[in-house]
Design a protein around this motif. Sequence first.
Motif, PDB file in Angstrom:
ATOM      1  N   UNK A   1       0.623  -1.172   0.037  1.00  0.00           N
ATOM      2  CA  UNK A   1      -0.079   0.053   0.025  1.00  0.00           C
ATOM      3  C   UNK A   1       0.653   1.234  -0.141  1.00  0.00           C
ATOM      4  N   UNK A   2       0.328   2.185  -0.252  1.00  0.00           N
ATOM      5  CA  UNK A   2       0.961   3.627  -0.448  1.00  0.00           C
ATOM      6  C   UNK A   2       1.848   3.899   1.095  1.00  0.00           C
ATOM      7  N   UNK A   3       1.021   3.667   2.050  1.00  0.00           N
ATOM      8  CA  UNK A   3       1.765   3.875   3.434  1.00  0.00           C
ATOM      9  C   UNK A   3       2.971   2.809   3.625  1.00  0.00           C
ATOM     10  N   UNK A   4       2.735   1.703   3.034  1.00  0.00           N
ATOM     11  CA  UNK A   4       4.157   0.767   3.287  1.00  0.00           C
ATOM     12  C   UNK A   4       5.266   1.447   2.606  1.00  0.00           C
ATOM     13  N   UNK A   5       4.780   1.992   1.072  1.00  0.00           N
ATOM     14  CA  UNK A   5       5.947   2.455   0.363  1.00  0.00           C
ATOM     15  C   UNK A   5       6.642   3.940   1.229  1.00  0.00           C
ATOM     16  N   UNK A   6       5.579   4.604   1.652  1.00  0.00           N
ATOM     17  CA  UNK A   6       6.135   5.694   2.399  1.00  0.00           C
ATOM     18  C   UNK A   6       7.096   5.419   3.665  1.00  0.00           C
ATOM     19  N   UNK A   7       6.556   4.299   4.258  1.00  0.00           N
ATOM     20  CA  UNK A   7       7.459   3.791   5.396  1.00  0.00           C
ATOM     21  C   UNK A   7       8.889   3.237   4.679  1.00  0.00           C
ATOM     22  N   UNK A   8       8.694   2.490   3.627  1.00  0.00           N
ATOM     23  CA  UNK A   8      10.071   1.867   3.031  1.00  0.00           C
ATOM     24  C   UNK A   8      11.063   3.273   2.666  1.00  0.00           C
ATOM     25  N   UNK A   9      10.354   4.464   2.013  1.00  0.00           N
ATOM     26  CA  UNK A   9      11.045   5.499   1.690  1.00  0.00           C
ATOM     27  C   UNK A   9      11.978   5.980   3.071  1.00  0.00           C
ATOM     28  N   UNK A  10      11.170   6.208   3.915  1.00  0.00           N
ATOM     29  CA  UNK A  10      11.770   6.542   5.292  1.00  0.00           C
ATOM     30  C   UNK A  10      12.788   5.617   5.671  1.00  0.00           C
ATOM     31  N   UNK A  11      12.553   4.627   5.759  1.00  0.00           N
ATOM     32  CA  UNK A  11      13.667   3.461   6.099  1.00  0.00           C
ATOM     33  C   UNK A  11      14.883   3.815   5.439  1.00  0.00           C
ATOM     34  N   UNK A  12      14.791   3.913   4.109  1.00  0.00           N
ATOM     35  CA  UNK A  12      16.002   4.062   3.241  1.00  0.00           C
ATOM     36  C   UNK A  12      16.604   5.499   3.395  1.00  0.00           C
ATOM     37  N   UNK A  13      15.850   6.360   3.603  1.00  0.00           N
ATOM     38  CA  UNK A  13      16.241   7.725   3.835  1.00  0.00           C
ATOM     39  C   UNK A  13      17.033   7.737   5.316  1.00  0.00           C
ATOM     40  N   UNK A  14      16.638   7.034   6.014  1.00  0.00           N
ATOM     41  CA  UNK A  14      17.129   7.027   7.656  1.00  0.00           C
ATOM     42  C   UNK A  14      18.509   6.356   7.407  1.00  0.00           C
ATOM     43  N   UNK A  15      18.792   5.251   6.882  1.00  0.00           N
ATOM     44  CA  UNK A  15      19.801   4.576   6.863  1.00  0.00           C
ATOM     45  C   UNK A  15      20.751   5.053   5.645  1.00  0.00           C
TER      46      UNK A  15
END
Lengths: 266, 252
Positions: free
Chosen positions: B36-50
């Motif tokens: 879902x879009x919410x999962x994608x946003x979470x993934x972006x956040x994760x990739x951005x954080x690391x």
Amino acid sequence: MSSETTAKIRLREVEKRFVSARGEDQIAVARLDLDIRAGEFVCLVGPSGCGKTTLINLMAGFEKPTTGEVIIDGKVATAPDPDHIMIFQDYGLYPWRTVLGNVLFGLQARKVPAAEAREKALATLELVGLSHAKDKHPHELSGGMKQRVSIARALAVEPSVLFMDEPFAALDAFTRLHLQDELLRIWNEKKPTVVFVTHDLDEAITLGERVVLMAPRPGRIQRILDVKLAHPRERTDHDFAVFRKQLFEEFHLVHRQAAEAAEYAI
Amino acid sequence: MRRLVEQFLLPVLTLAAFVLLWQWGARHYPPEQFPAPSDVVKAIKELSDNGVLWTNIGISLARFAAAYLLAVLVAIPLGLFLGRFTRCHRAIDPLIQVLRPISPIAWFPLAVLWFGIGNAPAVFIIFLAAFYPILLTTVSAVRAVPAVYLKVSSNFGAGPAMTFLRVIVPAAFPGIMVGLHIAVGTAWIHLVAGEMLGAQSGLGFMIIDARNFLRTDQIMAGMLLVGLLGLAIYKGMKLLEGVIGRRWGVAG
Ligand SMILES: Nc1ncnc2c1ncn2[C@@H]1O[C@H](COP(=O)(O)OP(=O)(O)O)[C@@H](O)[C@H]1O
Ligand SMILES: [Mg+2]
């Protein structure tokens, strides 16, 4: 002095042939002779296709005659010359340059020092009444203003000859009349030799000291009319009307002959 | 008011509807298959954080810029030359016509053979993708320079250098700009393809890497970012075009 030496522009048996799309040899201008005095204002008129543009291009050096020669100031003209500037119906202004930049072009081509060129260009813009528009780009101007810029660009290099190919044909009637008066004023001030092509008989009589009426197929001179009227000319004058009538009658004759020739051809 | 609705409100509503539809659709599938879009946003956040995201964006942008600039530097002078010298153009045109339909991707095996793996093959593919549009529009822009411009130039006695630099180049410029614009699009599209094939870094690699770990959310995150960055580059190009257009005296 004989006319041999006083003529500014001499056309000697000038002929121009084109090979048409169908592969036929077409005579655009046929063995034509004409002498134009220095400082004279000559109008070339005639129906479309009678070789006016071809003839003025030959004089300006954009085309070479098939036979015969164009002699200007005693020299055979074979290439464009900054002393003989052509003014086009569609102005030929450079859209990426401002009005001032366009007027500067010819001076830059001559490598005139920048400060001097600028002064000269500004003075010429003043002459055509466009000082206020010097920083505008061509797309911001009306057709009449554009043509005035192109006239200023020509005048800036002080040519001895101006060639004009239907320069006002695309303008509305009011602008056209206004620019005709402007051109006469400038001509009186600078006295260049002017060769002016038009298909508007009234324009020809308003402007020309001589009106050269051309006929088509092949392009040739039908009649040369001396318009012995002082400038400025009142388009409503009686004498103007007399010349007008004369020219119109000749013009109709040309048309009739052309139409008959076309009929025979079919 | 009406303009506001048409230019702003409607596009936003369409986007919102799209996201909602996506969110709703995603409920019917496991997230590994269709996040879902919410999962994608979470993934972006994760990739951005690391930090993975920023490194890869930086690498992709650098590759893109290098390849694009190289294409500009080769294609514009070549196009100006071929546009001016019709004979040379006629001689070389058949060759261009044969090479051009070959997708830049098809060059990949040769590119690896010639340049090894790493940056070079990806840069080469992006270069090819940008090269042809710029070359062809430059050639036709030069050939489309109105005859009257050249007549005026020769009438005033301008020499060949002045005619070329101060008439032909500026007259062709708006046409060349169109080519630069098209090339941004094709080059960006091929950036991802190029990085998927051989590179060990960049957004394309990030997407492939996510697939290897079955991180569908990260695949979509990568895709979304490619789209957004493409849009940003396109908008930047538009802005630049506007500035240059005004400078060039063409309405805009
Ligand atoms: N470049 C050319 N190639 C072939 N035919 C031409 C060319 N230029 C003019 N002509 C022909 O020469 C004739 C005269 O044309 P032109 O000088 O343009 O006439 P005008 O300006 O009086 O309308 C026309 O029949 C035209 O088709
Ligand atoms: Mg004509």
